[in-house]
Design a protein around this motif. Sequence first.
Motif, PDB file in Angstrom:
ATOM      1  N   THR A  40       0.814  -1.204   0.000  1.00 18.55           N
ATOM      2  CA  THR A  40       0.000   0.000   0.000  1.00 18.55           C
ATOM      3  C   THR A  40       0.851   1.259   0.000  1.00 18.55           C
ATOM      4  O   THR A  40       2.062   1.221   0.202  1.00 18.55           O
ATOM      5  CB  THR A  40      -0.953   0.017   1.203  1.00 18.55           C
ATOM      6  OG1 THR A  40      -0.200  -0.009   2.411  1.00 18.55           O
ATOM      7  CG2 THR A  40      -1.874  -1.186   1.180  1.00 18.55           C
ATOM      8  N   MET A  41       0.195   2.381  -0.241  1.00 21.29           N
ATOM      9  CA  MET A  41       0.910   3.651  -0.325  1.00 21.29           C
ATOM     10  C   MET A  41       0.054   4.759   0.259  1.00 21.29           C
ATOM     11  O   MET A  41      -1.125   4.571   0.523  1.00 21.29           O
ATOM     12  CB  MET A  41       1.254   3.974  -1.787  1.00 21.29           C
ATOM     13  CG  MET A  41       0.068   3.995  -2.753  1.00 21.29           C
ATOM     14  SD  MET A  41      -0.941   5.517  -2.748  1.00 21.29           S
ATOM     15  CE  MET A  41       0.233   6.663  -3.435  1.00 21.29           C
ATOM     16  N   PHE A  42       0.675   5.904   0.490  1.00 25.76           N
ATOM     17  CA  PHE A  42      -0.084   7.090   0.870  1.00 25.76           C
ATOM     18  C   PHE A  42       0.512   8.272   0.125  1.00 25.76           C
ATOM     19  O   PHE A  42       1.621   8.222  -0.411  1.00 25.76           O
ATOM     20  CB  PHE A  42      -0.036   7.330   2.390  1.00 25.76           C
ATOM     21  CG  PHE A  42       1.072   8.243   2.816  1.00 25.76           C
ATOM     22  CD1 PHE A  42       0.826   9.599   2.986  1.00 25.76           C
ATOM     23  CD2 PHE A  42       2.353   7.772   3.005  1.00 25.76           C
ATOM     24  CE1 PHE A  42       1.852  10.462   3.341  1.00 25.76           C
ATOM     25  CE2 PHE A  42       3.379   8.620   3.367  1.00 25.76           C
ATOM     26  CZ  PHE A  42       3.133   9.971   3.540  1.00 25.76           C
ATOM     27  N   TRP A  43      -0.242   9.356   0.071  1.00 18.94           N
ATOM     28  CA  TRP A  43       0.246  10.567  -0.562  1.00 18.94           C
ATOM     29  C   TRP A  43       0.002  11.752   0.357  1.00 18.94           C
ATOM     30  O   TRP A  43      -0.881  11.732   1.208  1.00 18.94           O
ATOM     31  CB  TRP A  43      -0.425  10.790  -1.916  1.00 18.94           C
ATOM     32  CG  TRP A  43      -1.894  11.121  -1.813  1.00 18.94           C
ATOM     33  CD1 TRP A  43      -2.474  12.350  -1.813  1.00 18.94           C
ATOM     34  CD2 TRP A  43      -2.972  10.187  -1.674  1.00 18.94           C
ATOM     35  NE1 TRP A  43      -3.841  12.252  -1.689  1.00 18.94           N
ATOM     36  CE2 TRP A  43      -4.177  10.932  -1.587  1.00 18.94           C
ATOM     37  CE3 TRP A  43      -3.038   8.780  -1.603  1.00 18.94           C
ATOM     38  CZ2 TRP A  43      -5.415  10.330  -1.450  1.00 18.94           C
ATOM     39  CZ3 TRP A  43      -4.290   8.194  -1.453  1.00 18.94           C
ATOM     40  CH2 TRP A  43      -5.443   8.965  -1.397  1.00 18.94           C
TER      41      TRP A  43
ATOM     42  N   CYS B 263       4.734  20.423  -2.928  1.00 16.03           N
ATOM     43  CA  CYS B 263       5.553  19.210  -3.062  1.00 16.03           C
ATOM     44  C   CYS B 263       4.647  18.015  -2.791  1.00 16.03           C
ATOM     45  O   CYS B 263       4.053  17.912  -1.712  1.00 16.03           O
ATOM     46  CB  CYS B 263       6.710  19.235  -2.070  1.00 16.03           C
ATOM     47  SG  CYS B 263       7.752  17.752  -2.113  1.00 16.03           S
ATOM     48  N   LYS B 264       4.535  17.115  -3.754  1.00 12.20           N
ATOM     49  CA  LYS B 264       3.693  15.935  -3.588  1.00 12.20           C
ATOM     50  C   LYS B 264       4.564  14.758  -3.159  1.00 12.20           C
ATOM     51  O   LYS B 264       5.529  14.396  -3.842  1.00 12.20           O
ATOM     52  CB  LYS B 264       2.958  15.609  -4.880  1.00 12.20           C
ATOM     53  CG  LYS B 264       1.979  14.438  -4.731  1.00 12.20           C
ATOM     54  CD  LYS B 264       1.172  14.222  -5.993  1.00 12.20           C
ATOM     55  CE  LYS B 264       0.121  15.293  -6.211  1.00 12.20           C
ATOM     56  NZ  LYS B 264      -0.977  15.208  -5.226  1.00 12.20           N
ATOM     57  N   LEU B 265       4.207  14.191  -2.001  1.00 15.51           N
ATOM     58  CA  LEU B 265       4.938  13.043  -1.476  1.00 15.51           C
ATOM     59  C   LEU B 265       4.118  11.769  -1.695  1.00 15.51           C
ATOM     60  O   LEU B 265       2.913  11.749  -1.442  1.00 15.51           O
ATOM     61  CB  LEU B 265       5.191  13.194   0.020  1.00 15.51           C
ATOM     62  CG  LEU B 265       5.821  14.490   0.524  1.00 15.51           C
ATOM     63  CD1 LEU B 265       5.948  14.461   2.038  1.00 15.51           C
ATOM     64  CD2 LEU B 265       7.167  14.721  -0.119  1.00 15.51           C
ATOM     65  N   HIS B 266       4.774  10.719  -2.145  1.00 16.85           N
ATOM     66  CA  HIS B 266       4.170   9.391  -2.216  1.00 16.85           C
ATOM     67  C   HIS B 266       5.084   8.431  -1.463  1.00 16.85           C
ATOM     68  O   HIS B 266       6.277   8.349  -1.767  1.00 16.85           O
ATOM     69  CB  HIS B 266       4.041   8.903  -3.660  1.00 16.85           C
ATOM     70  CG  HIS B 266       3.017   9.619  -4.477  1.00 16.85           C
ATOM     71  ND1 HIS B 266       3.311  10.758  -5.204  1.00 16.85           N
ATOM     72  CD2 HIS B 266       1.698   9.369  -4.676  1.00 16.85           C
ATOM     73  CE1 HIS B 266       2.218  11.164  -5.825  1.00 16.85           C
ATOM     74  NE2 HIS B 266       1.227  10.354  -5.523  1.00 16.85           N
TER      75      HIS B 266
ATOM     76  N   THR C  28      12.466  -1.899   1.452  1.00 19.24           N
ATOM     77  CA  THR C  28      11.246  -1.952   2.271  1.00 19.24           C
ATOM     78  C   THR C  28      10.231  -0.898   1.851  1.00 19.24           C
ATOM     79  O   THR C  28       9.034  -1.058   2.096  1.00 19.24           O
ATOM     80  CB  THR C  28      11.584  -1.742   3.752  1.00 19.24           C
ATOM     81  OG1 THR C  28      12.247  -0.471   3.909  1.00 19.24           O
ATOM     82  CG2 THR C  28      12.476  -2.848   4.276  1.00 19.24           C
ATOM     83  N   ALA C  29      10.715   0.209   1.274  1.00 18.10           N
ATOM     84  CA  ALA C  29       9.809   1.301   0.937  1.00 18.10           C
ATOM     85  C   ALA C  29      10.509   2.247  -0.027  1.00 18.10           C
ATOM     86  O   ALA C  29      11.734   2.205  -0.204  1.00 18.10           O
ATOM     87  CB  ALA C  29       9.385   2.063   2.192  1.00 18.10           C
TER      88      ALA C  29
ATOM     89  N   ALA D 272       7.581  13.296  -7.813  1.00 20.57           N
ATOM     90  CA  ALA D 272       7.927  12.373  -8.892  1.00 20.57           C
ATOM     91  C   ALA D 272       6.795  11.365  -9.103  1.00 20.57           C
ATOM     92  O   ALA D 272       7.013  10.153  -9.075  1.00 20.57           O
ATOM     93  CB  ALA D 272       9.241  11.660  -8.575  1.00 20.57           C
ATOM     94  N   PRO D 273       5.561  11.828  -9.313  1.00 18.71           N
ATOM     95  CA  PRO D 273       4.432  10.897  -9.427  1.00 18.71           C
ATOM     96  C   PRO D 273       4.547   9.951 -10.605  1.00 18.71           C
ATOM     97  O   PRO D 273       3.970   8.861 -10.583  1.00 18.71           O
ATOM     98  CB  PRO D 273       3.226  11.833  -9.570  1.00 18.71           C
ATOM     99  CG  PRO D 273       3.775  13.120 -10.089  1.00 18.71           C
ATOM    100  CD  PRO D 273       5.134  13.244  -9.466  1.00 18.71           C
TER     101      PRO D 273
END
Length: 423
Positions: A325-328, A334-337, A371-372, A378-379
């Motif tokens: 799974t992921m979150f944003w 600044c977009k974090l994923h 691990t992550a 950088a979408p």
Amino acid sequence: MVREPLRHVTVVGASVAGLAAAQGLRRRGFEGAITLFGDEPEAAYQRPALSKHFLTAHSIRPADIRLQVDPADVRVELGVRATGLDLARRRLQLRDNTSGRQYVHSVDGLVIATGAGARRLPMDTPPGVHVLRTVADAVAFREDLRHKPRVAIVGAGFVGSEVASSCRSLGLDVTVIEAMAAPMARALGPDVGAALAALHRDHGTRLKLGIGVAGFTGRDRVTGVRLADGEIVAADVVVVGIGARPATDWLSGSGLPLDDGVVCGPDLAVAERIVAAGDVARWPHHRDGALVRVEHWDNAIRQAEAAAATLLAPDGMAAAFADTTMFWSDQYGCKLHLVGHPRPDDEISVVEGDLEQRRGVVVYRRAGRMTAALLLSAPNRLRTYRQAVAAADAATAEHSRYQPGRNNPRETVIERSPTAQGV
């Protein structure tokens, strides 16, 4: 002995996980009755919006962030709180929030999707101190922002950082107070935390790091936040964003396993024909069997689908929940994923771009395995790294599948949710 067919599924929790579970049951051909109970009076809505554009635009109404897709042929009861579960009799105790009427509801299959509630500071809080978990919380906070206040935010986790960004976009004076040495250091590590601290400062947000909160000033209305060293941060409005607490009080005494959430098996099963999903579920991660609880939208939807499948699976045939799974998060443009489940002591390396410029990809590794991955603006690289983390998870799980604790949650290492921020 052949089990009776499942005839009725009750879903407790009417947010995204509960709604997705009902949809998942219908998609898999379940034709029995589904009843969904929700504590909030609002129909399910996009909770991630509450700390972002919902705060910055008064023209956005709660109806505008409501989830539009409703499951077919589902009875939905809103404003109804679950107060207990009699497991032996398969009876759910309920209370109508408006009338106060208490009643029971018979349970055949049960999905526990009650989510989590905002953690609060253990001290008196005068008017003007907010948490941000529900649409009602966001409406009240947004109304306070109309008066161009000085804003103090306690906690520099994901919600606190997003609120800081939203308030700065409104031109407000903002101070963030965080007990850790850097924003989100517990979830993302100190190096990334330092880069995100610089992001805050570059946009005019003041930071008070490595310090706790002793209390608030003001009686009729908050006037400031008193820090542990005696300093007072002047504020007209305060938001407390120190993580969330799983909503399991109603299950106390039920006999279900509770430990920072509802403890599930790998397939999200809790007991006979009972499953859990979303923020409230704590399950052994497929990577190494460590118990995790994740408070993010993507995880809630994926777990709800898996929980629905588990309810309908023949005995012994339910698959383990093994999604990566992921979150944003959006902060100051600044977009974090974040894909996967890093730990603070994981090794990190910048494999693309520049961390100081907050653009690129940071990879987390443990014992040499990924691990992550954290993507900063950088979408377009999300699919690539989601696949890479999933492959690494699968390889690690295969290597450790015969290790003690792999299929017994009571033997696994306890791992706190990465969203909990201490104060």
